[in-house]
Design a protein around this motif. Structure first.
Motif, PDB file in Angstrom:
ATOM      1  N   SER A  33       0.886  -1.180   0.000  1.00 15.75           N
ATOM      2  CA  SER A  33       0.000   0.000   0.000  1.00 15.75           C
ATOM      3  C   SER A  33       0.906   1.207   0.000  1.00 15.75           C
ATOM      4  O   SER A  33       1.190   1.779   1.035  1.00 15.75           O
ATOM      5  CB  SER A  33      -0.867   0.036   1.249  1.00 15.75           C
ATOM      6  OG  SER A  33      -1.634  -1.120   1.344  1.00 15.75           O
ATOM      7  N   PRO A  87      -2.456   4.987   1.550  1.00 18.19           N
ATOM      8  CA  PRO A  87      -3.770   5.538   1.213  1.00 18.19           C
ATOM      9  C   PRO A  87      -4.576   6.046   2.421  1.00 18.19           C
ATOM     10  O   PRO A  87      -5.611   6.674   2.235  1.00 18.19           O
ATOM     11  CB  PRO A  87      -4.484   4.351   0.563  1.00 18.19           C
ATOM     12  CG  PRO A  87      -3.855   3.141   1.171  1.00 18.19           C
ATOM     13  CD  PRO A  87      -2.459   3.514   1.573  1.00 18.19           C
ATOM     14  N   TYR A 106      -5.290  -4.595 -15.744  1.00 19.21           N
ATOM     15  CA  TYR A 106      -4.157  -4.220 -14.898  1.00 19.21           C
ATOM     16  C   TYR A 106      -2.907  -4.966 -15.364  1.00 19.21           C
ATOM     17  O   TYR A 106      -2.923  -6.198 -15.477  1.00 19.21           O
ATOM     18  CB  TYR A 106      -4.459  -4.547 -13.424  1.00 19.21           C
ATOM     19  CG  TYR A 106      -3.272  -4.341 -12.500  1.00 19.21           C
ATOM     20  CD1 TYR A 106      -2.404  -3.251 -12.678  1.00 19.21           C
ATOM     21  CD2 TYR A 106      -2.992  -5.230 -11.460  1.00 19.21           C
ATOM     22  CE1 TYR A 106      -1.302  -3.068 -11.850  1.00 19.21           C
ATOM     23  CE2 TYR A 106      -1.899  -5.049 -10.619  1.00 19.21           C
ATOM     24  CZ  TYR A 106      -1.056  -3.971 -10.822  1.00 19.21           C
ATOM     25  OH  TYR A 106       0.042  -3.790 -10.008  1.00 19.21           O
ATOM     26  N   ILE A 141      -4.788   0.088 -15.874  1.00 21.06           N
ATOM     27  CA  ILE A 141      -3.857   0.533 -14.828  1.00 21.06           C
ATOM     28  C   ILE A 141      -2.518  -0.157 -15.073  1.00 21.06           C
ATOM     29  O   ILE A 141      -2.484  -1.365 -15.342  1.00 21.06           O
ATOM     30  CB  ILE A 141      -4.359   0.128 -13.415  1.00 21.06           C
ATOM     31  CG1 ILE A 141      -5.846   0.407 -13.226  1.00 21.06           C
ATOM     32  CG2 ILE A 141      -3.500   0.766 -12.321  1.00 21.06           C
ATOM     33  CD1 ILE A 141      -6.244   1.784 -12.909  1.00 21.06           C
ATOM     34  N   ALA A 165       1.416  -0.647 -13.383  1.00 22.78           N
ATOM     35  CA  ALA A 165       2.350  -0.418 -12.268  1.00 22.78           C
ATOM     36  C   ALA A 165       3.651  -1.172 -12.532  1.00 22.78           C
ATOM     37  O   ALA A 165       3.684  -2.407 -12.416  1.00 22.78           O
ATOM     38  CB  ALA A 165       1.738  -0.880 -10.950  1.00 22.78           C
ATOM     39  N   THR A 175      -3.383   4.431 -17.281  1.00 19.05           N
ATOM     40  CA  THR A 175      -3.082   5.192 -16.059  1.00 19.05           C
ATOM     41  C   THR A 175      -1.861   4.576 -15.407  1.00 19.05           C
ATOM     42  O   THR A 175      -1.862   3.374 -15.104  1.00 19.05           O
ATOM     43  CB  THR A 175      -4.258   5.084 -15.067  1.00 19.05           C
ATOM     44  OG1 THR A 175      -5.410   5.618 -15.690  1.00 19.05           O
ATOM     45  CG2 THR A 175      -3.975   5.831 -13.779  1.00 19.05           C
ATOM     46  N   VAL A 195       0.547   4.083 -12.282  1.00 18.36           N
ATOM     47  CA  VAL A 195       0.591   4.273 -10.831  1.00 18.36           C
ATOM     48  C   VAL A 195       1.987   3.924 -10.296  1.00 18.36           C
ATOM     49  O   VAL A 195       2.848   3.448 -11.040  1.00 18.36           O
ATOM     50  CB  VAL A 195      -0.528   3.473 -10.098  1.00 18.36           C
ATOM     51  CG1 VAL A 195      -1.907   3.894 -10.584  1.00 18.36           C
ATOM     52  CG2 VAL A 195      -0.333   1.974 -10.250  1.00 18.36           C
ATOM     53  N   THR A 196       2.190   4.181  -9.013  1.00 12.25           N
ATOM     54  CA  THR A 196       3.496   4.031  -8.369  1.00 12.25           C
ATOM     55  C   THR A 196       4.072   2.619  -8.520  1.00 12.25           C
ATOM     56  O   THR A 196       3.339   1.642  -8.323  1.00 12.25           O
ATOM     57  CB  THR A 196       3.327   4.295  -6.860  1.00 12.25           C
ATOM     58  OG1 THR A 196       2.619   5.518  -6.716  1.00 12.25           O
ATOM     59  CG2 THR A 196       4.660   4.376  -6.142  1.00 12.25           C
ATOM     60  N   GLY A 251       0.548  -2.013  -6.651  1.00  8.86           N
ATOM     61  CA  GLY A 251      -0.593  -1.427  -7.347  1.00  8.86           C
ATOM     62  C   GLY A 251      -1.915  -1.922  -6.790  1.00  8.86           C
ATOM     63  O   GLY A 251      -2.048  -2.139  -5.577  1.00  8.86           O
ATOM     64  N   PRO A 252      -2.920  -2.142  -7.650  1.00 10.40           N
ATOM     65  CA  PRO A 252      -4.246  -2.537  -7.159  1.00 10.40           C
ATOM     66  C   PRO A 252      -4.386  -4.021  -6.827  1.00 10.40           C
ATOM     67  O   PRO A 252      -5.472  -4.459  -6.463  1.00 10.40           O
ATOM     68  CB  PRO A 252      -5.167  -2.168  -8.335  1.00 10.40           C
ATOM     69  CG  PRO A 252      -4.304  -2.227  -9.535  1.00 10.40           C
ATOM     70  CD  PRO A 252      -2.906  -1.879  -9.098  1.00 10.40           C
ATOM     71  N   HIS A 266      -5.901   0.117  -2.776  1.00  6.65           N
ATOM     72  CA  HIS A 266      -5.868   1.403  -3.482  1.00  6.65           C
ATOM     73  C   HIS A 266      -5.589   1.198  -4.974  1.00  6.65           C
ATOM     74  O   HIS A 266      -5.508   0.065  -5.442  1.00  6.65           O
ATOM     75  CB  HIS A 266      -4.781   2.312  -2.879  1.00  6.65           C
ATOM     76  CG  HIS A 266      -3.380   1.791  -3.049  1.00  6.65           C
ATOM     77  ND1 HIS A 266      -2.261   2.553  -2.847  1.00  6.65           N
ATOM     78  CD2 HIS A 266      -2.917   0.577  -3.432  1.00  6.65           C
ATOM     79  CE1 HIS A 266      -1.178   1.823  -3.081  1.00  6.65           C
ATOM     80  NE2 HIS A 266      -1.554   0.634  -3.437  1.00  6.65           N
ATOM     81  N   ASN A 267      -5.464   2.309  -5.702  1.00  7.48           N
ATOM     82  CA  ASN A 267      -4.975   2.310  -7.090  1.00  7.48           C
ATOM     83  C   ASN A 267      -5.883   1.606  -8.102  1.00  7.48           C
ATOM     84  O   ASN A 267      -5.396   1.187  -9.158  1.00  7.48           O
ATOM     85  CB  ASN A 267      -3.576   1.653  -7.178  1.00  7.48           C
ATOM     86  CG  ASN A 267      -2.459   2.577  -6.747  1.00  7.48           C
ATOM     87  OD1 ASN A 267      -2.680   3.781  -6.628  1.00  7.48           O
ATOM     88  ND2 ASN A 267      -1.279   2.035  -6.537  1.00  7.48           N
TER      89      ASN A 267
END
Lengths: 169, 418
Positions: free
Chosen positions: B66, B70, B293, B324, B326, B351, B353-354, B358-359, B364-365
């Protein structure tokens, strides 16, 4: 050690994973095991925590606790005051984790245990008695290493007591 | 009597000849934890009365699950982990550095022949480097951190011999999903999976990580491979440590030897809510999806983005669908930028993300909505895994995810690769 309580079963018997036992939604942010326990089994059976009573047993099929290494899974079960998990078999990381934190696991045939059955588990004689069905079920004996860890009160106490590992190899 | 790879690694570590089902207390070469497990590692470590980690160079803690935080509950745990790690002077990777199972091999902490214990079930990933690596719970890792040792029951081994050559559009992810479908979620419980054969030899080290990573989805303790030229080159590029590779004896004893020919294999899909609920992509084709993802310790590496970009280059994600992305580490992100992959993905509408999990773990994410289907390159599709018990997760390769977000339904990637 004699444990008594009611059997609690779920719609799914086999492969109950650690995400079902305690969801990532909770375990990443909650540190208090008592609070975590209120979400135990929630994703498989919402309302389970409210329904179960102190001393109940979780009863399942094969490969209970598969999936992640989260120790919060046996912790959430223990703090929900479940006295033991009874299953046909367990996934290995969950198995170690449970004994490490002092949650007893009982491996035996669970086909003849129904939801709500009154059970007693005698860990010293290795017998599960189903009082509702009036029958005895034999428990698969625990490996000596698990008996040692249980006798010492879990892995933390074992290390503390012996300043390292003291297991028969 | 001949020995398997795992029996040899334990023999080397304990200084005696050991075989499956022997119980040993063994020294370990490295241990690790992540933000979902290290809080309890620290609690148990303290309760054991330990003061210093056995060797601060042999432990890493990575904040990846995480990350960045978040909410305040996660922040409290991150702070506890950060304070401990800095105080103990162990290797510490804060938010945004990447997934533990990319960081540990990529930064050179693991080499062939090692014994590694991680407080994360996918620690078996490093088996791709000919190392014995396994996931355990937090208190077991605390014992490793305090003493540099742990106890092990030496597992029996299942040998998976993969003959043939993976066809175009079929990847190591498809191969491991297929194997899991064949043996089931408990098919290798307590075992070491030895993966061998020409189809494994032909894979890059990155692609092999994907296969070793998912050994736990069959219940296995280890997922391990031979050390070949590719392994040697990869390890020497990433680590300066000395090492000695380990090979099984020709008369090693296996619990089972399973042989597969993968030359006709199609892309595979694991359907909700079980990783062993596997079918061919042609069978799942047409199922509508709302989110894709690409990432995780299974498939967030450079080669994965390359495979996705081959399909997504010059194309757009279908309106109403999210993708998404990552990267598994910040190093991979930088390499993906240099190669132009990130631009291709962003142009397609993805998108970013970090770097991290990830999700995948549902904090989160990109938590899906009720009733939504997700197609993901992750390793688990359990109900609720991505944070919503009313969503449905399908697993596939990065190419399958890329093809599916273009059409908005599960799509065979081979039609974009002819």
């Amino acid at each position: 050690m004699l444990l008594t309580g009611k059997a609690r079963k779920f719609s799914q018997e086999d492969d109950i994973n650690t995400d079902y036992i305690i969801s990532g939604r909770y375990k990443f942010k909650i540190q208090d095991p008592n609070e975590l326990a209120t979400h135990v089994m929630e994703d498989l059976d919402p309302g389970f925590f409210q329904r179960r009573q102190d001393g109940d047993f979780i009863v399942a099929g094969r490969n209970f606790g598969c999936g992640s290494s989260r120790e919060q899974a046996p912790q959430a079960i223990k703090y929900a005051k479940i006295s033991a998990v009874i299953a046909k078999s367990f996934a290995r990381i969950f198995y170690r984790n449970a004994f490490n934190i002092g949650l007893p696991l009982v491996e035996c045939d669970t086909d003849k245990i129904k939801e709500g059955d009154e059970l007693s588990v005698d860990l010293s004689t290795g017998i599960v008695t189903n009082k509702t069905q009036n029958l005895n079920i034999t428990i698969k004996p625990l490996p000596p290493v698990m008996l040692t860890l249980l006798a010492d009160g879990g892995l933390v106490e074992h290390i503390k007591k012996h300043h390292g590992f003291a297991l028969k190899q | 009597m001949g020995q398997t790879i795992i029996e040899k690694i334990f023999s080397r570590h304990t200084g005696k000849t050991v075989y499956a089902n022997d119980l040993v207390v063994s020294k370990i070469d490295f241990c690790l934890g992540q933000d979902g497990t290290s809080g309890i590692v620290i609690d148990s470590f303290n309760k054991m009365g330990a003061e210093k980690v056995f060797d601060h160079k042999k432990m890493a803690v990575i904040i990846d699950h995480s990350s960045p935080s978040p909410n305040e509950g996660v922040s409290r745990i991150h702070k506890k982990i950060r304070d401990f790690s800095l105080g103990q002077k162990i290797h510490f990777y804060d938010v945004g550095q990447g997934v533990c199972h990319q960081i540990v091999p990529e930064r050179g902490y693991v080499v062939p022949g090692d014994l590694v214990v991680g407080a994360d079930s996918h620690t078996c990933t490093y088996g791709a480097l000919n190392a014995a690596a396994t996931g355990m719970g937090s208190t077991d890792v605390a014992a490793c951190a305090a003493t540099g040792h742990n106890w092990f029951k030496i597992p029996e081994s299942i040998k998976f011999i993969c003959q043939g050559k993976l066809p175009l559009g079929v990847y190591s992810k498809d191969l491991i999903l297929y194997l899991i479908g064949q043996v089931g979620a408990a098919g290798a419980t307590y075992m070491s999976c030895e993966y061998a054969g020409p189809a494994i030899d032909a894979l890059s080290v990155e692609a092999r990580f994907t296969i070793a990573n998912m050994a736990i989805e069959m219940g296995a303790k280890f997922g391990i491979m031979n050390c070949d030229r590719k392994t040697l080159d990869w390890v020497k590029q990433h680590s300066s440590r000395k090492f000695k590779p380990v090979a099984a004896d020709s008369d090693a004893v296996y619990n089972k030897v399973l042989e597969f020919n993968v030359s006709q294999l199609a892309p595979q899909i694991a359907k909700p809510h079980r990783v062993d609920n596997v079918c061919s992509v042609t069978e799942a084709a047409g199922i509508p999806i709302a989110q894709g993802y690409i990432g995780t310790c299974t498939n967030g590496r450079l080669e994965d983005f390359s495979a996705a970009c081959k399909i997504l280059k010059g194309k757009k994600i279908k309106k109403g669908v999210r993708l998404i992305v990552a990267p598994a580490s910040n190093w991979i992100l930088k390499d993906a930028m240099k190669k132009g992959y990130i631009s291709i993905l962003l142009d397609a509408g993805a998108t970013l993300v970090t770097p991290g999990c990830g999700p995948c773990v549902g904090t989160h994410n990109g938590v899906p909505a009720d009733g939504e289907n997700v197609i993901s390159t992750a390793n688990r599709n359990f109900k609720g895994r991505m944070g919503n018990i009313n969503a449905f997760i399908y697993l596939g390769s990065p190419a399958t995810v890329a093809a599916s977000v273009i059409t908005g339904k599960i799509t065979d990637p081979r039609k974009y690769l002819k």
